[in-house]
Design a protein around this motif. Structure first.
Motif, mmCIF file in Angstrom:
data_model
loop_
_atom_site.group_PDB
_atom_site.id
_atom_site.type_symbol
_atom_site.label_atom_id
_atom_site.label_comp_id
_atom_site.label_asym_id
_atom_site.label_seq_id
_atom_site.Cartn_x
_atom_site.Cartn_y
_atom_site.Cartn_z
ATOM 1 N N ILE A 22 18.493 -15.124 35.307
ATOM 2 C CA ILE A 22 17.311 -14.973 36.150
ATOM 3 C C ILE A 22 17.464 -15.780 37.432
ATOM 4 O O ILE A 22 17.152 -15.303 38.522
ATOM 5 C CB ILE A 22 16.045 -15.392 35.365
ATOM 6 N N VAL A 23 17.979 -16.991 37.320
ATOM 7 C CA VAL A 23 18.174 -17.844 38.490
ATOM 8 C C VAL A 23 19.149 -17.199 39.465
ATOM 9 O O VAL A 23 18.904 -17.153 40.682
ATOM 10 C CB VAL A 23 18.645 -19.252 38.076
ATOM 11 N N PHE A 24 20.242 -16.648 38.980
ATOM 12 C CA PHE A 24 21.221 -16.024 39.860
ATOM 13 C C PHE A 24 20.698 -14.727 40.472
ATOM 14 O O PHE A 24 21.017 -14.399 41.610
ATOM 15 C CB PHE A 24 22.550 -15.803 39.144
ATOM 16 N N MET A 25 19.871 -13.988 39.743
ATOM 17 C CA MET A 25 19.262 -12.791 40.329
ATOM 18 C C MET A 25 18.334 -13.166 41.473
ATOM 19 O O MET A 25 18.336 -12.532 42.526
ATOM 20 C CB MET A 25 18.488 -12.004 39.263
ATOM 21 N N LEU A 26 17.532 -14.206 41.297
ATOM 22 C CA LEU A 26 16.647 -14.660 42.370
ATOM 23 C C LEU A 26 17.445 -15.161 43.572
ATOM 24 O O LEU A 26 17.113 -14.863 44.722
ATOM 25 C CB LEU A 26 15.714 -15.755 41.867
ATOM 26 N N LEU A 27 18.482 -15.924 43.302
ATOM 27 C CA LEU A 27 19.329 -16.430 44.382
ATOM 28 C C LEU A 27 19.957 -15.277 45.158
ATOM 29 O O LEU A 27 19.935 -15.273 46.388
ATOM 30 C CB LEU A 27 20.420 -17.339 43.801
ATOM 31 N N PHE A 28 20.483 -14.307 44.451
ATOM 32 C CA PHE A 28 21.095 -13.150 45.103
ATOM 33 C C PHE A 28 20.058 -12.371 45.911
ATOM 34 O O PHE A 28 20.328 -11.955 47.044
ATOM 35 C CB PHE A 28 21.745 -12.237 44.056
ATOM 36 N N PHE A 29 18.863 -12.196 45.377
ATOM 37 C CA PHE A 29 17.799 -11.486 46.086
ATOM 38 C C PHE A 29 17.468 -12.173 47.407
ATOM 39 O O PHE A 29 17.393 -11.526 48.448
ATOM 40 C CB PHE A 29 16.551 -11.395 45.204
ATOM 41 N N PHE A 30 17.287 -13.489 47.391
ATOM 42 C CA PHE A 30 16.938 -14.198 48.622
ATOM 43 C C PHE A 30 18.098 -14.239 49.609
ATOM 44 O O PHE A 30 17.888 -14.242 50.819
ATOM 45 C CB PHE A 30 16.420 -15.598 48.311
ATOM 46 N N MET A 31 19.320 -14.276 49.115
ATOM 47 C CA MET A 31 20.468 -14.251 50.021
ATOM 48 C C MET A 31 20.563 -12.914 50.739
ATOM 49 O O MET A 31 20.931 -12.858 51.919
ATOM 50 C CB MET A 31 21.760 -14.527 49.246
#
Length: 157
Positions: A22-31
């Motif tokens: 979940i953390v990496f999905m959010l990070l990827f989304f904001f990037m």
């Protein structure tokens, strides 16, 4: 007495196995969705004038911005409010037509009629400078002009 004690059954522990995903999905989304500022301001952030009727620009990719205000580096550019910034350099009103032509080269020919020039001018800026810019915009037929303001009442009580 019983030999074996019964264990109290409580709530099971929350599984944190999917937390890194979940953390990496959010990070990827904001990037992916974040856009970086394209130009560094060489002038102080303009204190925009107030206006009551404000409309937001729709196609930001078709907007060319001209900043007018006081330069940050007063030793190099002077301390007056009449400095113009086009992209990443301080310019004069004579440089505006070439700036507009270079901005037109970046978009398709069908989008050129929809291009807008936005002027973000400090409220202390000289009206003569803004008039010079407008005259140079007329020379290259850049007639869609937007003057940036902040929402609020312009009438002082």
């Amino acid at each position: 007495m019983s030999k074996f004690k019964k264990k109290k059954k409580g709530l099971p522990a929350v599984s944190t196995a999917s937390l890194p995903d979940i953390v990496f999905m959010l990070l990827f989304f904001f990037m992916v969705t974040t856009t970086m500022r394209e130009t560094d301001l060489l002038i102080d952030s303009p204190r925009l004038p107030s206006a009551t009727e404000v409309k937001k620009l729709e196609h930001k990719s078709l907007v060319s911005t001209i900043y007018v205000g006081k330069a940050k580096d007063k030793d190099k550019y002077g301390a007056s409010f009449n400095r113009i910034q086009l992209n990443d350099k301080i310019a004069t009103p004579d440089d505006v037509p070439s700036f507009i032509m270079s901005e037109r080269e970046k978009v398709s020919e069908s989008d050129i009629p929809f291009m807008t020039t936005s002027i973000k001018a400090d409220k202390e800026s000289n009206v003569g400078t803004l008039t010079d810019i407008r005259l140079k915009l007329r020379e290259v037929n850049a007639l869609k002009l937007s003057l940036s303001t902040q929402k609020g009442s312009s009438i002082k009580k």
